[in-house]
Enzyme design. Structure first.
Site, PDB file in Angstrom:
ATOM      1  N   ASP B 330       0.883  -1.140   0.000  1.00 35.77           N
ATOM      2  CA  ASP B 330       0.000   0.000   0.000  1.00 35.77           C
ATOM      3  C   ASP B 330       0.936   1.209   0.000  1.00 35.77           C
ATOM      4  O   ASP B 330       2.057   1.114   0.485  1.00 35.77           O
ATOM      5  CB  ASP B 330      -0.841  -0.053   1.281  1.00 35.77           C
ATOM      6  N   ASP B 522      -1.084  -0.791   6.320  1.00 38.93           N
ATOM      7  CA  ASP B 522      -1.117  -0.376   7.725  1.00 38.93           C
ATOM      8  C   ASP B 522      -2.399  -0.809   8.416  1.00 38.93           C
ATOM      9  O   ASP B 522      -2.614  -0.522   9.580  1.00 38.93           O
ATOM     10  CB  ASP B 522      -0.897   1.134   7.865  1.00 38.93           C
ATOM     11  N   ASP B 526      -7.061  -1.124   4.593  1.00 38.84           N
ATOM     12  CA  ASP B 526      -6.792  -2.232   3.685  1.00 38.84           C
ATOM     13  C   ASP B 526      -6.925  -3.600   4.338  1.00 38.84           C
ATOM     14  O   ASP B 526      -6.327  -4.566   3.902  1.00 38.84           O
ATOM     15  CB  ASP B 526      -5.428  -2.066   2.995  1.00 38.84           C
TER      16      ASP B 526
END
Lengths: 123, 639
Positions: B330, B522, B526
């Site tokens: 990410d 994190d 997500d």
């Protein structure tokens, strides 16, 4: 002649071993009795677990009391891998293990060396 | 009686026989000869070996068998036959029984120590907790035991003291050594409003903090809980050993009987010779080495990870890591610092005012950057009404009677933008800056450029992963140009940009068609992608969601730990494989040798040597696992 007798005896023992260890044998089973919103089962550890299959009621706090009678270091720990429990069992001491019964299912437990197994059914 | 005591007894009574054996070539015989041997061995069997026999019998009755079955049958056979031989004046082998018992016990003494060694690491973590805390009660500071601290308590921490529980600083500040939880060796500066973690050590300042989490809810307790679960989890590779261990002992017993029969009946050996081969087979076989191979390595590996601030959830994750081909990152907060800052403002005067008014109630990380900038410039405030979010695009609201909107370039499908502003946009995006569009009544009136710089360590971390042959992919909701600029800066292979948060998991799924995928995020927005990936690596902060959805949790916000985590998992899994391989090979080679298969080559094993080999096979497996603590975990790109 002796040799033939010995051969027959030897083969008979092999047959016995096969039947004794791999044949169908009943295992000790217990269903926990529920008292005052609690359930507990005493498990004796001696050459294996008795009972070997324990049925618990879902949602009721449960305690399994393990007492190791066996001197073998094979059995000196009991591991419930699904619950993250790895409890030492000092010989001849009752060890209470709390089981989280919120999720129904079948769970295995084993000795520290993964040689002896028992089964926990929560329903 | 403890194993150690049993070992000493066995040793004391076996030694004279060993000395006697050595002295035979010199013509010196043990006084009393066979009878002395009989007495000594009887003591060894009755005291040191009795628990083996008891355990073997107890499990036999339950149709089970274990290592004790083998030891008991092996030694009892040698012992009983020797008694018979003694009375019929044939050669005896009492000492074999006594030596085997001694060696097996010696092995178990060491093994017990090693096993405790392997499992102790995590209990030490619990010992790190402070024992008491100085708490404000009825306006006075009093010392109370840790257990009595409740949430909401105000606690004072003096220099050098341990912080009792998790909380937020209310007064004062200090630098804090958080290495025991995060593995980060540099102390961290903390001030009012910052979170502190229980069990970490305050270095130089004095401060007050409000307890937020106590007892089982503290981060340390959760880590301990997680690591305990990991250490005792079942690795899929164990399914094989489970099957083997079920049939192992009976199979060895049968093999041993066959060995005896073949030697005695078909090869015409004497009863004594045939029996020695049979007994050797029983004694050398070692199911324990197989059983210990996986759990001990898992325990040491995950325990070591915890010390480095890398929490590996279970054995399954460990196995998956081995086949990972692609690592997906990410962007925000993972590759970048996650602290975006406004760098440029293009357009009319009130661009920032309108944007900040609208972002007031937004939770988007970029919104915070805009608000910070507005605060810094102390711009005029507008009232907004009819606030609503445009999914994946931005927000809109009524400002001074006009419809205003703030959002990303997906808004451009709906509204117009002046060509010169578009050029500026491209310029900014190529500089790796995210451009936010501010509009009024279907017309873009300004641009706000926001930059979220990559962490200093990201480049090195990516290089390490690439050096290991892994494909790196960046997944982001950001614009293609911005994403590319960042990717180029840190060296990421490919970029998937303009991804809606809800689509991240789908992209991970698509990548899985080319092999296993690890996703690093994190955990804030997500979680689905973390769960979808074969290995979900949740970074930093240690939020509950991250811990919940990640297979590996990194306590530190440092991308280099991804490589470390992968390396540690790989090393641990390789150690498991090595242990299993060794345990199998040991049995597969040892049993035929003990059975006398290589007799013609002059290669045989006496029961004593077989016992020694057996004792050290399981010991060597445990030792190999403990040595995992010393294995080198490198992060250098050249590794």
């Amino acid at each position: 002649m002796t040799r033939i007798i010995v051969l027959i005896i030897g083969l008979a023992i092999i047959g016995f071993i096969l039947w004794w260890f791999f044949g169908k044998h009943e295992v000790a089973q217990t269903t926990a009795t529920v008292n005052d919103d609690n359930q507990s089962v005493d498990v004796e550890v001696n050459g294996g677990y008795s009972p070997e299959v324990i049925t618990l009621k879902k949602g009721v706090p449960a305690v399994l009391n393990f007492t190791r009678k066996d001197a073998s270091s094979c059995l000196d720990r009991v591991v419930f891998s699904d619950f993250g429990i790895n409890q030492e069992l000092p010989q001849n001491e009752k060890q209470a293990i709390k089981i989280d019964t919120t999720k129904a299912g079948e769970y295995q437990w084993a000795c520290g060396m993964d040689m002896f197994h028992g089964k926990l059914i929560i329903k | 009686m403890t194993i150690t005591k049993r070992f000493w007894i066995a040793l004391i009574f076996s030694l004279p026989m060993l000395v006697g054996m050595i002295l035979i070539p010199f013509g010196i015989h043990l006084p009393g000869g066979t009878v002395t041997q009989f007495i000594f061995t009887t003591i060894v069997m009755a005291v040191a070996a009795r628990p083996f026999i008891q355990s073997a019998w107890a499990s036999f009755k339950k149709h089970h068998s274990n290592m004790d079955t083998l030891v008991a049958i092996g030694t009892a056979t040698a012992y009983i036959y020797s008694i018979y031989a003694m009375f019929t004046n044939q050669s005896v082998f009492f000492e074999s029984a006594a030596f085997v018992v001694t060696f097996v016990l010696l092995g178990q003494v060491f093994e017990e120590r090693m096993r405790n060694n392997a499992s102790n690491a995590i209990e030490k973590l619990v010992d790190l907790q402070a024992k008491e805390a100085e708490v404000m009660r009825d306006g006075q500071l009093v010392k109370i035991p840790l257990e009595e601290v409740v949430t909401g308590d105000l606690i004072r921490v003096k220099p050098g003291q341990k912080i009792a529980v998790d909380g937020v600083i209310t007064e004062g500040g200090s630098t804090i050594d958080e290495s025991m939880v995060t593995g980060e060796s540099m102390p961290v500066a903390k001030n009012v409003g910052d979170k502190v973690i229980g069990s970490t050590i305050n270095s130089n300042g004095t401060f007050m903090f409000k307890a937020e989490k106590v007892g089982k809810d503290t981060m340390l307790s959760q880590i301990v809980e997680l690591v305990k679960k990991a250490q005792n989890s079942h690795a899929p590779i164990q399914n094989l050993t489970d099957k083997v261990s079920e049939i192992f002992v009976p199979a060895v017993l049968i093999l041993s009987i066959l060995t005896f029969l073949v030697w005695y009946v078909f090869l015409g050996a004497t009863v004594a010779q045939a029996l020695i081969f049979g007994v050797s087979v029983v004694v050398i076989a070692c199911p324990c080495a197989l059983g210990l191979a996986t759990p001990t390595a898992l325990m040491v590996g995950t325990g070591r990870g915890a010390k480095m601030g890398i929490l590996i959830k279970n054995g399954e994750v460990l196995e998956e890591v081995n086949d990972v081909k692609t690592v997906v990152f990410d962007k925000t907060g993972t590759i970048t610092k996650g602290k975006p800052e406004v760098t440029d403002i293009v357009g009319a005067e009130d661009v920032l005012s309108i944007a900040s008014a609208m972002e007031e109630s937004s939770e988007h990380p970029l919104a915070q950057a805009i608000l910070d900038k507005a605060k810094e410039k102390s711009v005029a405030k507008f009232d907004v009404t009819q606030f609503k979010a445009i999914e994946g695009k931005g927000v809109s609201a009524k400002v001074n009677g006009q419809t205003a909107f703030v959002g990303n370039d997906k808004l451009l499908n709906d509204v117009e933008i002046k060509p010169e502003m578009k050029d500026q946009m491209i310029q900014l995006q190529n500089e790796a800056k995210t451009v936010v569009f501010v509009g009024l009544d279907n017309q873009i009136i300004g641009l706000i450029a926001i930059q979220d710089a990559p962490k200093e360590t990201s480049k090195e971390a990516i290089a390490t992963l690439k050096a290991r042959g892994l494909k790196t992919v960046m997944l982001t909701g950001d614009n293609e140009r911005v994403a590319k600029a960042i990717a180029d800066e840190v060296g990421i292979d490919s970029v998937i940009a303009d991804v809606l948060p809800s689509d991240k998991a789908d992209h991970v799924k698509a990548l899985q068609e080319n092999g296993k995928v690890a996703f690093v995020g994190d955990g804030i927005n997500d979680a689905p992608a973390l769960t979808m990936a074969d290995v979900g690596i949740a970074m930093g902060s240690g939020t509950d969601i991250a811990i919940e959805s990640g297979g590996i949790v990194l306590m530190k916000n440092d991308l280099r730990d991804v490589a470390k985590a992968l390396e540690l998992s790989r090393k641990t899994f390789n150690r498991i494989k090595l242990n299993l391989f060794w345990a199998f090979v040991y049995n597969v080679l040892g049993i035929p040798v003990a059975a006398g298969l290589f007799f013609t080559l002059g290669l045989t094993l006496s029961p004593e040597l077989a016992g020694l080999a057996m004792a050290f096979s399981s010991l060597s497996v445990v030792t190999s696992s403990v040595l995992l603590n010393k294995a080198k975990i490198t992060t250098a790109a050249t590794a």
